[in-house]
Design a protein around this motif. Structure first.
Motif, PDB file in Angstrom:
ATOM      1  N   ASP A 112       0.687  -1.452  -0.064  1.00 40.07           N
ATOM      2  CA  ASP A 112       0.050   0.056   0.015  1.00 40.07           C
ATOM      3  C   ASP A 112       0.664   1.237  -0.004  1.00 40.07           C
ATOM      4  O   ASP A 112       0.644   2.263   0.919  1.00 40.07           O
ATOM      5  CB  ASP A 112      -0.923   0.051   1.183  1.00 40.07           C
ATOM      6  CG  ASP A 112      -2.002  -1.220   1.218  1.00 40.07           C
ATOM      7  OD1 ASP A 112      -2.310  -1.842   0.072  1.00 40.07           O
ATOM      8  OD2 ASP A 112      -2.387  -1.529   2.174  1.00 40.07           O
ATOM      9  N   GLY A 113       1.466   1.597  -0.995  1.00 43.20           N
ATOM     10  CA  GLY A 113       2.321   2.491  -1.143  1.00 43.20           C
ATOM     11  C   GLY A 113       3.729   2.599  -1.051  1.00 43.20           C
ATOM     12  O   GLY A 113       4.691   3.191  -1.231  1.00 43.20           O
ATOM     13  N   TYR A 114       4.267   1.347  -0.178  1.00 48.52           N
ATOM     14  CA  TYR A 114       5.886   1.077  -0.158  1.00 48.52           C
ATOM     15  C   TYR A 114       6.562   0.444  -1.263  1.00 48.52           C
ATOM     16  O   TYR A 114       5.604  -0.588  -1.848  1.00 48.52           O
ATOM     17  CB  TYR A 114       5.894   0.372   1.348  1.00 48.52           C
ATOM     18  CG  TYR A 114       5.797   1.180   2.552  1.00 48.52           C
ATOM     19  CD1 TYR A 114       6.912   1.953   3.082  1.00 48.52           C
ATOM     20  CD2 TYR A 114       4.565   1.436   2.858  1.00 48.52           C
ATOM     21  CE1 TYR A 114       6.756   2.695   4.244  1.00 48.52           C
ATOM     22  CE2 TYR A 114       4.306   2.106   4.279  1.00 48.52           C
ATOM     23  CZ  TYR A 114       5.486   2.899   4.643  1.00 48.52           C
ATOM     24  OH  TYR A 114       5.313   3.601   5.769  1.00 48.52           O
ATOM     25  N   PHE A 115       7.660   0.549  -1.536  1.00 47.03           N
ATOM     26  CA  PHE A 115       8.454  -0.427  -2.507  1.00 47.03           C
ATOM     27  C   PHE A 115       9.819  -0.766  -1.321  1.00 47.03           C
ATOM     28  O   PHE A 115       9.918  -0.120  -0.584  1.00 47.03           O
ATOM     29  CB  PHE A 115       8.645   0.122  -3.851  1.00 47.03           C
ATOM     30  CG  PHE A 115       9.491   1.511  -3.696  1.00 47.03           C
ATOM     31  CD1 PHE A 115      10.763   1.498  -3.895  1.00 47.03           C
ATOM     32  CD2 PHE A 115       9.000   2.700  -3.583  1.00 47.03           C
ATOM     33  CE1 PHE A 115      11.647   2.571  -3.993  1.00 47.03           C
ATOM     34  CE2 PHE A 115       9.729   3.849  -3.413  1.00 47.03           C
ATOM     35  CZ  PHE A 115      11.124   3.881  -3.705  1.00 47.03           C
ATOM     36  N   ARG A 116      10.572  -1.604  -2.064  1.00 51.39           N
ATOM     37  CA  ARG A 116      11.736  -2.112  -1.381  1.00 51.39           C
ATOM     38  C   ARG A 116      12.979  -1.363  -2.084  1.00 51.39           C
ATOM     39  O   ARG A 116      12.962  -1.206  -3.435  1.00 51.39           O
ATOM     40  CB  ARG A 116      11.973  -3.611  -1.516  1.00 51.39           C
ATOM     41  CG  ARG A 116      10.690  -4.537  -1.089  1.00 51.39           C
ATOM     42  CD  ARG A 116      10.700  -4.383   0.294  1.00 51.39           C
ATOM     43  NE  ARG A 116      11.625  -5.098   1.144  1.00 51.39           N
ATOM     44  CZ  ARG A 116      11.480  -6.458   1.556  1.00 51.39           C
ATOM     45  NH1 ARG A 116      10.256  -7.025   1.129  1.00 51.39           N
ATOM     46  NH2 ARG A 116      12.449  -6.895   2.307  1.00 51.39           N
ATOM     47  N   THR A 117      13.826  -0.860  -1.012  1.00 52.94           N
ATOM     48  CA  THR A 117      15.205  -0.705  -1.867  1.00 52.94           C
ATOM     49  C   THR A 117      15.883  -1.787  -2.188  1.00 52.94           C
ATOM     50  O   THR A 117      15.778  -2.873  -1.844  1.00 52.94           O
ATOM     51  CB  THR A 117      15.868   0.014  -0.364  1.00 52.94           C
ATOM     52  OG1 THR A 117      16.550  -0.888   0.395  1.00 52.94           O
ATOM     53  CG2 THR A 117      15.022   1.272   0.060  1.00 52.94           C
ATOM     54  N   ARG A 118      17.244  -1.332  -2.756  1.00 51.10           N
ATOM     55  CA  ARG A 118      18.211  -2.559  -3.109  1.00 51.10           C
ATOM     56  C   ARG A 118      18.604  -3.320  -1.901  1.00 51.10           C
ATOM     57  O   ARG A 118      18.777  -4.618  -2.302  1.00 51.10           O
ATOM     58  CB  ARG A 118      19.427  -1.958  -3.911  1.00 51.10           C
ATOM     59  CG  ARG A 118      19.969  -2.738  -4.673  1.00 51.10           C
ATOM     60  CD  ARG A 118      20.984  -1.790  -5.484  1.00 51.10           C
ATOM     61  NE  ARG A 118      22.269  -1.485  -4.790  1.00 51.10           N
ATOM     62  CZ  ARG A 118      23.059  -0.498  -5.099  1.00 51.10           C
ATOM     63  NH1 ARG A 118      22.840   0.147  -6.462  1.00 51.10           N
ATOM     64  NH2 ARG A 118      23.986  -0.101  -4.307  1.00 51.10           N
ATOM     65  N   GLY A 119      18.617  -2.766  -0.795  1.00 55.21           N
ATOM     66  CA  GLY A 119      19.013  -3.727   0.476  1.00 55.21           C
ATOM     67  C   GLY A 119      17.934  -4.118   1.170  1.00 55.21           C
ATOM     68  O   GLY A 119      17.945  -4.817   2.130  1.00 55.21           O
TER      69      GLY A 119
END
Length: 295
Positions: free
Chosen positions: A223-230
């Motif tokens: 719900d609006g978040y995405f993941r960083t490379r780490g």
């Protein structure tokens, strides 16, 4: 210091049909911005892109807005089906559009990496010569039109401060520099203050963007978040409301001698009309145009 807004910030409005891009120009002017930055022009069906660019320029002039930058996609590894010469020609054609818009700055991507998803340092070392070749060919063409070109810390693969610095130093052309996006370093899990301190001397243009950050140890966030490379979590924020240390990062740039435009780029879940205007208020406070909020 003058402040502009990216048309990308209004994506929710244009995609929902609430406003056309021309309506977004009106909104930018009514919100108090001095300028606007356009991202990858996609004119309505049946409208020539050159005419569309000219119409946008006229509209901005009528509303008293400066078009400060044109921002486009590019990929010198995999773009144009992996044909480097074709990708260079395609991006050079975007320089022609930038000329119609009347801008002196154009940002293009470098690459999102190899098709097999390799993201390690060895993969970047392998990509670097080809990326440098593409960037140099584009900026040599743009120089003839009085346009300076840039890459941005963007796209995971070419996002860390050390990587974009290596591209700029490899191109070694004073017509080529960086669009420093203070928020995007978080996508590569890099501290914005450290990164901005490193890259301030190369800045041709600046994006004020912010993110809310949650550690990867949290339960799965959607719900609006995405993941960083780490593997950490990011959600777009109003400038100054998140964790990108906006005030400190922007003061570093100013103290380094940067006196160009600062563009609000908003990608939060709030309404973009409020998100961009509140971001502008933050910038004005940082640079002393508005008085600080009393405690």
């Amino acid at each position: 210091m003058k402040f502009s807004v990216s048309s990308y910030s209004y994506a929710q409005l244009t995609e929902s049909g609430r406003r056309t891009l021309f309506g977004c120009i009106d909104l930018a002017a009514e919100s108090g911005f001095d300028g606007i930055e356009f991202t990858d022009l996609n004119p309505p069906q049946g409208i020539d892109v050159n005419q569309y660019a000219d119409d946008l320029r006229t509209k901005c002039r009528d509303r008293g807005l400066t078009i400060v930058c044109y921002t486009v996609g590019a990929d010198f590894l995999t773009g144009s089906d992996g044909d480097l010469d074709a990708e260079i020609a395609r991006v050079r054609a975007q320089v022609d559009i930038a000329e119609i818009l009347g801008v002196k700055l154009m940002r293009h991507d470098a690459t999102r990496g190899f098709a097999d998803g390799a993201r390690g340092s060895r993969g970047f070392d392998q990509a670097l010569p080809r990326v440098i070749e593409g960037c140099r060919a584009v900026t040599e063409y743009a120089r003839k039109k009085g346009i300076r070109t840039m890459i941005e810390n963007h796209g995971f693969f070419c996002q860390d401060s050390d990587r974009v610095e290596r591209v700029v130093n490899g191109v070694a052309d004073d017509n080529f520099g960086l669009l420093v996006d203070i928020g995007n370093f978080l996508c590569a899990d890099e501290d914005p203050v450290h990164a901005v301190s490193r890259l301030a001397p190369y800045a041709f243009h600046v994006h004020a963007k912010d993110f809310h950050v949650k550690p990867g140890t949290e339960p799965l966030l959607t719900d609006g978040y995405f993941r960083t490379r780490g593997g950490n979590y990011l959600r777009g924020a109003i400038v100054g409301h998140g964790d990108a240390k906006a005030a400190q990062s922007l003061r570093i740039l100013k103290n380094s001698g940067y006196d160009g435009w600062i563009t609000v780029e908003f990608e939060g879940i709030e309404d973009p009309e409020l998100g961009t205007k509140y971001g502008l208020n933050t910038l004005r406070r940082i640079f002393g145009i508005l008085a600080p909020i009393e405690a």
